[in-house]
Design a protein around this motif. Structure first.
Motif, PDB file in Angstrom:
ATOM      1  N   PHE A  39     118.573  70.840  90.173  1.00  0.00           N
ATOM      2  CA  PHE A  39     119.051  71.572  91.799  1.00  0.00           C
ATOM      3  C   PHE A  39     117.966  70.557  92.347  1.00  0.00           C
ATOM      4  O   PHE A  39     117.032  69.930  91.823  1.00  0.00           O
ATOM      5  N   MET A  40     118.714  70.485  93.127  1.00  0.00           N
ATOM      6  CA  MET A  40     117.564  69.145  93.981  1.00  0.00           C
ATOM      7  C   MET A  40     117.730  70.177  95.353  1.00  0.00           C
ATOM      8  O   MET A  40     118.544  70.728  96.268  1.00  0.00           O
ATOM      9  N   THR A  41     116.362  70.751  95.890  1.00  0.00           N
ATOM     10  CA  THR A  41     115.733  70.637  96.903  1.00  0.00           C
ATOM     11  C   THR A  41     115.607  70.296  97.555  1.00  0.00           C
ATOM     12  O   THR A  41     114.305  69.700  97.407  1.00  0.00           O
ATOM     13  N   LYS A  42     115.375  70.497  99.238  1.00  0.00           N
ATOM     14  CA  LYS A  42     114.327  70.104 100.249  1.00  0.00           C
ATOM     15  C   LYS A  42     113.408  71.300 100.203  1.00  0.00           C
ATOM     16  O   LYS A  42     113.286  71.846 100.986  1.00  0.00           O
ATOM     17  N   SER A  43     112.272  70.672 100.111  1.00  0.00           N
ATOM     18  CA  SER A  43     111.320  71.593  99.351  1.00  0.00           C
ATOM     19  C   SER A  43     109.878  71.294  99.063  1.00  0.00           C
ATOM     20  O   SER A  43     109.624  70.097  99.214  1.00  0.00           O
ATOM     21  N   GLU A  44     108.906  71.789 100.744  1.00  0.00           N
ATOM     22  CA  GLU A  44     107.576  70.974 100.554  1.00  0.00           C
ATOM     23  C   GLU A  44     106.860  71.477  99.183  1.00  0.00           C
ATOM     24  O   GLU A  44     105.718  71.126  99.466  1.00  0.00           O
ATOM     25  N   VAL A  45     107.455  72.648  98.497  1.00  0.00           N
ATOM     26  CA  VAL A  45     106.500  72.773  97.749  1.00  0.00           C
ATOM     27  C   VAL A  45     107.481  72.862  96.017  1.00  0.00           C
ATOM     28  O   VAL A  45     108.396  72.105  96.386  1.00  0.00           O
ATOM     29  N   ASP A  46     106.470  72.263  95.386  1.00  0.00           N
ATOM     30  CA  ASP A  46     106.919  72.289  94.420  1.00  0.00           C
ATOM     31  C   ASP A  46     107.992  72.730  93.489  1.00  0.00           C
ATOM     32  O   ASP A  46     108.801  73.088  92.805  1.00  0.00           O
ATOM     33  N   HIS A  47     107.292  73.638  93.180  1.00  0.00           N
ATOM     34  CA  HIS A  47     107.552  75.113  92.721  1.00  0.00           C
ATOM     35  C   HIS A  47     108.559  75.964  93.018  1.00  0.00           C
ATOM     36  O   HIS A  47     107.809  76.773  93.636  1.00  0.00           O
ATOM     37  N   LEU A  48     109.802  75.689  92.786  1.00  0.00           N
ATOM     38  CA  LEU A  48     110.725  76.739  93.531  1.00  0.00           C
ATOM     39  C   LEU A  48     110.196  78.161  93.257  1.00  0.00           C
ATOM     40  O   LEU A  48     110.581  78.428  91.683  1.00  0.00           O
ATOM     41  N   GLU A  49     110.670  79.269  93.632  1.00  0.00           N
ATOM     42  CA  GLU A  49     110.540  80.468  93.241  1.00  0.00           C
ATOM     43  C   GLU A  49     112.005  80.854  92.212  1.00  0.00           C
ATOM     44  O   GLU A  49     112.955  80.618  93.343  1.00  0.00           O
ATOM     45  N   ASP A  50     111.977  81.255  91.194  1.00  0.00           N
ATOM     46  CA  ASP A  50     113.415  81.509  91.138  1.00  0.00           C
ATOM     47  C   ASP A  50     113.866  82.570  90.425  1.00  0.00           C
ATOM     48  O   ASP A  50     114.403  83.107  89.592  1.00  0.00           O
ATOM     49  N   GLY A  51     112.456  84.124  90.342  1.00  0.00           N
ATOM     50  CA  GLY A  51     112.232  85.275  90.035  1.00  0.00           C
ATOM     51  C   GLY A  51     111.920  85.058  88.969  1.00  0.00           C
ATOM     52  O   GLY A  51     111.595  86.414  88.701  1.00  0.00           O
ATOM     53  N   TYR A  52     111.948  83.701  87.971  1.00  0.00           N
ATOM     54  CA  TYR A  52     111.022  83.978  86.791  1.00  0.00           C
ATOM     55  C   TYR A  52     109.566  83.016  87.344  1.00  0.00           C
ATOM     56  O   TYR A  52     109.676  82.845  88.313  1.00  0.00           O
ATOM     57  N   ARG A  53     108.971  83.836  85.353  1.00  0.00           N
ATOM     58  CA  ARG A  53     107.490  83.591  86.025  1.00  0.00           C
ATOM     59  C   ARG A  53     108.263  82.432  84.706  1.00  0.00           C
ATOM     60  O   ARG A  53     108.556  82.558  83.641  1.00  0.00           O
ATOM     61  N   TRP A  54     107.476  81.506  85.145  1.00  0.00           N
ATOM     62  CA  TRP A  54     106.666  80.442  84.619  1.00  0.00           C
ATOM     63  C   TRP A  54     105.215  80.084  83.727  1.00  0.00           C
ATOM     64  O   TRP A  54     105.581  80.437  85.108  1.00  0.00           O
ATOM     65  N   ARG A  55     105.576  79.070  83.177  1.00  0.00           N
ATOM     66  CA  ARG A  55     103.807  78.893  82.597  1.00  0.00           C
ATOM     67  C   ARG A  55     104.416  77.494  82.272  1.00  0.00           C
ATOM     68  O   ARG A  55     105.173  76.218  81.983  1.00  0.00           O
ATOM     69  N   LYS A  56     103.216  76.755  83.570  1.00  0.00           N
ATOM     70  CA  LYS A  56     103.220  75.175  82.610  1.00  0.00           C
ATOM     71  C   LYS A  56     102.387  74.303  81.332  1.00  0.00           C
ATOM     72  O   LYS A  56     101.804  74.957  81.160  1.00  0.00           O
ATOM     73  N   TYR A  57     103.506  74.137  80.903  1.00  0.00           N
ATOM     74  CA  TYR A  57     102.645  73.570  79.242  1.00  0.00           C
ATOM     75  C   TYR A  57     102.896  71.826  79.257  1.00  0.00           C
ATOM     76  O   TYR A  57     101.910  71.498  78.341  1.00  0.00           O
ATOM     77  N   GLY A  58     103.094  71.312  80.782  1.00  0.00           N
ATOM     78  CA  GLY A  58     102.334  69.845  81.028  1.00  0.00           C
ATOM     79  C   GLY A  58     103.074  68.683  81.950  1.00  0.00           C
ATOM     80  O   GLY A  58     104.130  69.904  82.840  1.00  0.00           O
ATOM     81  N   GLN A  59     102.787  67.905  81.614  1.00  0.00           N
ATOM     82  CA  GLN A  59     102.667  67.032  83.575  1.00  0.00           C
ATOM     83  C   GLN A  59     102.981  65.403  83.089  1.00  0.00           C
ATOM     84  O   GLN A  59     102.171  65.339  81.840  1.00  0.00           O
ATOM     85  N   LYS A  60     103.676  64.900  83.306  1.00  0.00           N
ATOM     86  CA  LYS A  60     103.562  63.410  83.203  1.00  0.00           C
ATOM     87  C   LYS A  60     104.167  62.756  84.366  1.00  0.00           C
ATOM     88  O   LYS A  60     104.292  63.114  85.364  1.00  0.00           O
ATOM     89  N   ALA A  61     103.470  62.202  84.270  1.00  0.00           N
ATOM     90  CA  ALA A  61     103.875  60.906  85.599  1.00  0.00           C
ATOM     91  C   ALA A  61     105.132  60.351  84.915  1.00  0.00           C
ATOM     92  O   ALA A  61     105.710  60.090  84.039  1.00  0.00           O
ATOM     93  N   VAL A  62     105.823  60.176  86.270  1.00  0.00           N
ATOM     94  CA  VAL A  62     107.388  59.445  86.110  1.00  0.00           C
ATOM     95  C   VAL A  62     107.647  57.810  86.549  1.00  0.00           C
ATOM     96  O   VAL A  62     106.802  57.634  87.397  1.00  0.00           O
ATOM     97  N   LYS A  63     108.392  57.567  86.076  1.00  0.00           N
ATOM     98  CA  LYS A  63     108.106  55.983  85.912  1.00  0.00           C
ATOM     99  C   LYS A  63     109.087  56.442  86.583  1.00  0.00           C
ATOM    100  O   LYS A  63     109.447  56.511  87.793  1.00  0.00           O
TER     101      LYS A  63
END
Length: 306
Positions: free
Chosen positions: A155-179
């Motif tokens: 999904f592409m969302t125009k938003s100021e927040v990175d993490h969009l709410e979708d009704g579920y709870r999420w746990r971050k397990y990683g982060q990587k730099a994008v080329k």
DNA sequence: CGAATTTGACCGGCGC
DNA sequence: GCGCCGGTCAAATTCG
């Protein structure tokens, strides 16, 4: 942390079952596309537990298209339109969740075959995670088992927040730099122990205001909350203007879906859709319903699995 | 104190 | 065969 997930715009889950691409190549006319879209996209959404009710007004938002189907399972593949699977993809771990009492008739009925197939990837991981074995050296995954990806939707969302709410709870397990992008990509996993849905969140390097969220798998449980007014900044207008080639679909809420073919996991049976870096579908023009009733239309509370 | 996040390392797939 | 890169793990750290 908590704000983030507790509410979300639409409970979101999508499943793209595979399929697709070819399917996407649908009708050209708008009206046709609309119907076409709903016919199929709604199914898709259903797969993800999103219930879109009205195919009639489509237009404002955009469009969305299935994204990546990295999926690899043939079985899943054909379900796009008919859709029915429940825990599908990710399902593997959703043991037993297939039947969702809470689901409305629109939801799909579980498709055994499909469901079963999913036990690969998810399980693989969840099992690892859940039952780590002491003897296994850290960071060593099970070998011999290859990772099978679930169908994905971006999904592409125009938003100021990175993490969009979708009704579920999420746990971050990683982060990587994008080329080629100054923005990192974050990896999240549904916190439900039985749910193996994952999502990736990153910002578009081209337009920092756009957040690209990719879901993989399907939830096998209810969302924790149904964000009606979520914090997502929906911008319909944006959707309109941001519709360059037309292969992107905006989700109500400004969300846009694309087909993202995973390049890394392409498999023989996958439909050869050409999707370059742009994750755009070559030709799909489906559209989403108008803004009205967005959230509500998407997922009535209590309609999710389980 | 438990849960969530951060972050560097590792693994595996894929292209060259 | 090698290197690159996406994705994931898991220990350490932070947060509620």
């Amino acid at each position: 942390m908590e704000d983030k997930e507790g509410l979300d715009p639409a409970g979101t889950e999508f499943k793209s079952d595979s399929t697709t691409s070819s399917t996407v190549a649908g009708p050209d006319s708008v009206s046709d596309s609309v119907n076409y879209f709903f016919d199929r996209e709604s199914s898709i959404l259903n797969e993800f537990s999103w219930n879109i009710l009205q195919p009639d007004h489509a237009d404002e938002f955009g469009r969305f298209s299935e994204v990546d189907r990295t999926a690899t399972r043939p079985d899943l593949a054909g379900n796009f339109s008919g859709s029915s699977k429940s825990c599908g993809a990710a399902g593997g771990s959703c043991s037993g969740t297939a039947s969702n009492p809470g689901r409305s008739a629109e939801m799909l009925t579980p498709n055994p075959s499909v469901t079963s197939s999913s036990s690969e990837d998810p399980l693989e991981k969840s099992t690892d995670i859940g039952g780590k074995q002491p003897e296994i050296p850290s960071k060593v995954r099970k070998k011999g088992q290859k990772r099978i990806r679930q169908p994905r939707f971006a999904f592409m969302t125009k938003s100021e927040v990175d993490h969009l709410e979708d009704g579920y709870r999420w746990r971050k397990y990683g982060q990587k730099a994008v080329k080629n992008s100054p923005f990192p990509r974050s990896y999240y996993r549904c916190t439900n122990s039985q749910c193996t849905v994952k999502k990736r969140v990153e910002r578009s390097s081209e337009d920092p205001t756009i957040v690209i969220t990719t879901y993989e798998g399907q939830h096998c449980h209810h969302s924790v909350g149904f964000p009606r007014g979520g914090l997502i900044i929906h911008e319909v207008a944006f959707a309109r203007q941001f519709t360059p080639t037309s292969s992107q679909f905006y989700h109500p809420h400004g969300i846009q879906l694309h087909r993202e073919i995973s390049s890394s996991t392409t498999r023989p049976h996958q439909v050869p859709i050409e999707v370059g870096e742009s994750r755009e579908l070559p030709e799909s023009t489906s559209q989403f319903p108008k803004d009205e009733g967005l959230l509500g239309d998407i997922v009535p509370p209590g309609m999710r699995n389980r």
